[in-house]
Enzyme design. Structure first.
Site, short mmCIF file in Angstrom:
data_model
loop_
_atom_site.label_atom_id
_atom_site.label_comp_id
_atom_site.label_asym_id
_atom_site.label_seq_id
_atom_site.Cartn_x
_atom_site.Cartn_y
_atom_site.Cartn_z
CE1 TYR A 1 -3.43 -2.56 -0.10
CE2 TYR A 1 -4.23 -1.72 1.99
CZ TYR A 1 -4.38 -2.55 0.90
OH TYR A 1 -5.49 -3.36 0.80
CD GLN B 1 -12.99 -5.20 2.60
OE1 GLN B 1 -11.78 -5.32 2.79
NE2 GLN B 1 -13.59 -5.71 1.54
CD GLN C 1 -8.24 -3.12 3.18
OE1 GLN C 1 -7.38 -2.77 2.37
NE2 GLN C 1 -8.90 -4.26 3.06
CE1 TYR D 1 -5.36 -5.48 4.06
CE2 TYR D 1 -6.54 -5.19 6.12
CZ TYR D 1 -6.37 -5.85 4.92
OH TYR D 1 -7.23 -6.88 4.58
#
Length: 497
Positions: free
Chosen positions: A94, A383, A414, A457
């Site tokens: 990411y 999520q 997330q 993440y």
């Protein structure tokens, strides 16, 4: 000499340095017959392109080894030339850590290393880390086997297993890293070692949860599982006012703490509502039990508290069809064409099972989404991935058995917001929107709430990142870092320092 954490030389400076030492890096790569792309021209521009277009980094070179020995040669060259080295598996990190997370890194792209061998008698598979998740699923399924992993077919298995690896089968089979029995690892000094419970056990501990800071995994030996005899992807969705959405998530939180089956994988998906003050609320997941009737029976206690929903099932009952459904029709990426890009910011929040989110915190969060989220100039989703709850294999493992630090998680949340057209530039209020969403929960839960964050993440704007990602394990990781990478070859934003 140990490199400072702020090793952020400009690309121009590094280019001059490397070219001036042409007998070093570039000649070393040439002498070893290792394919590489160096600055200048379209091939280099394509090779350095990040998945997240918020980032535009310039590595000194992008190399394409075909063997573990070539990976070791590249690492040794980088070490000798005082250049930090990074592996790229699928390239989906990411914050573009697969490019070093900054200018001037030496990138080892593993895309030529895609062997998958399955020993059908033992169920063990050897997987090289240039493979992507869809291709791993495809190869294993051809042998009637499967592995717990995420849903995006283009994500590389190397980075995925390094920090965890969650999918809808994880409550039943564990995280991807839980299936690993041994690894082939290239260390910072250019040597190749095996890491397992019987060989370099302390390194094996660190590699399962923080691998990118300690070495480059060239292959993993994993325990695979027989594909389930029945599988389906289910989706229920509602449009709810924010108060009802908060109540619904609170009810779901209560429900998952009951004796739910491990064959149930689930997440709550949230998005912009169809009007101000409302929220899109979806329940989706994978079911690996006997039938859709058994799934409906398992979900019935929660669904009884909800209004009627739109309901969809995906797949034809086979496990591989559920992989295809989750991958938007893609399994084998080798025949599916190139991956897409995005321009986004993402955050994570790991909620502790022993301290569930209160209705007050969920009310504050849903209200924020219903108004600030409705007005946001981003394309966003959030999520709540179910890690824990009744009969979760993830949380049955002793927290100190691997570097993965949150074996008491209930949800990993997330939070993801793209630019409105998925292209640069990224709007500044996209950052403040996601920061505010997390703050709505954490500030309400109070200073003693023991939450964390998920390293897969990654967020390079996160305060106290090492503590949130690695929790009580960080002190041991620091000690092992000084042992295995004393000169800082594998250093990037949010790495173990």
């Amino acid at each position: 000499m140990t490199r400072p954490t702020s090793y952020l030389l400009t690309f121009a400076t590094l280019t001059i340095s490397v070219l001036a030492q042409s007998s070093g890096l570039q000649n070393g790569l040439s002498d070893a017959h290792i394919a590489a792309v160096v600055p200048g021209g379209a091939p280099y521009d394509a090779a350095r392109r990040a998945y997240n277009l918020r980032y535009d980094f310039s590595p000194v070179a992008v190399t394409y080894p075909s063997t573990a020995e070539q990976v070791a040669t590249i690492v040794a060259l980088g070490n000798s030339e005082n250049i930090q080295v990074v592996a790229r598996s699928g390239g989906h990190n990411y914050i573009a850590n697969g490019l070093g997370g900054k200018n001037g890194s030496l990138v080892i792209d593993l895309s030529n290393m895609t062997r998958v061998d399955v020993d059908v008698s033992s169920g063990t598979a050897t997987i090289e880390t240039g493979n992507r998740l869809g291709d791993v699923a495809f190869a294993l399924n051809n042998q009637g086997r499967a592995l717990p992993h995420g849903s995006c077919p283009y994500v590389g298995i190397g980075g995925h297993v390094s920090g965890g690896g969650f999918g809808f089968t994880s409550r039943m089979w564990g995280l991807t890293l839980d299936a690993v029995q041994s690894m082939s690892v290239v260390l910072a000094n250019g040597t190749i070692v095996t890491a397992s419970s019987n060989s370099n056990a302390d390194l094996f501990w660190a590699m399962r949860g923080a691998a990118s800071s300690f070495g480059i995994i060239t292959s993993i030996d994993v325990k695979t599982f027989p594909t389930p005899p029945f599988a389906t992807i289910y989706e229920y969705d509602w449009q709810l006012d924010y108060s009802s959405a908060a109540t619904a998530l609170a009810k779901f939180q209560e429900y998952v703490m009951t004796d739910i089956p491990p064959q149930l994988g689930a997440e709550i998906n949230l998005g912009r509502g169809n009007s101000e003050g409302s929220v899109y609320f979806g329940l989706t997941g994978g079911w690996y039990g006997e039938s859709t009737d058994a799934l409906q029976s398992a979900l019935a206690p929660f669904l009884a508290s909800m209004p009627s929903a739109n309901v969809r099932y995906s797949g034809n009952g086979t496990y591989i069809s559920t992989i295809e459904a989750l991958g938007n029709g893609i399994v084998n990426t080798n025949v599916a064409g190139p991956d897409t890009t995005d321009t986004f910011y993402a955050k994570s929040l790991v909620t502790p099972e022993g301290q569930p989110m209160t209705l007050e915190a969920l009310e504050a969060f849903m209200k924020y989404l219903a108004y600030d989220g409705y007005a946001s100039n981003t394309a966003w989703f959030m999520q709540f991935e179910l890690y824990g709850g009744g009969n979760s294999f993830i949380n049955s493992i002793n927290v100190d058995s691997t570097a993965f630090a949150t074996r008491s998680a209930l949800f990993t949340v997330q939070l993801y917001a793209s630019s409105s057209n998925y292209e640069p530039p990224y709007p500044e209020d996209g950052f403040t929107f996601l920061d505010g969403a997390v703050e709505a929960i954490t500030s309400t839960m109070g200073d003693d709430w023991d939450y964390g964050a998920y390293v897969n993440y990654p967020d390079d704007r996160l305060n106290n990142a090492q503590s949130l990602y690695y929790k009580s394990h960080y002190t041991r990781l620091e000690s092992l870092k000084s042992q295995y990478d004393p000169t800082g070859v594998f250093v990037f934003p949010i790495s173990v320092q």
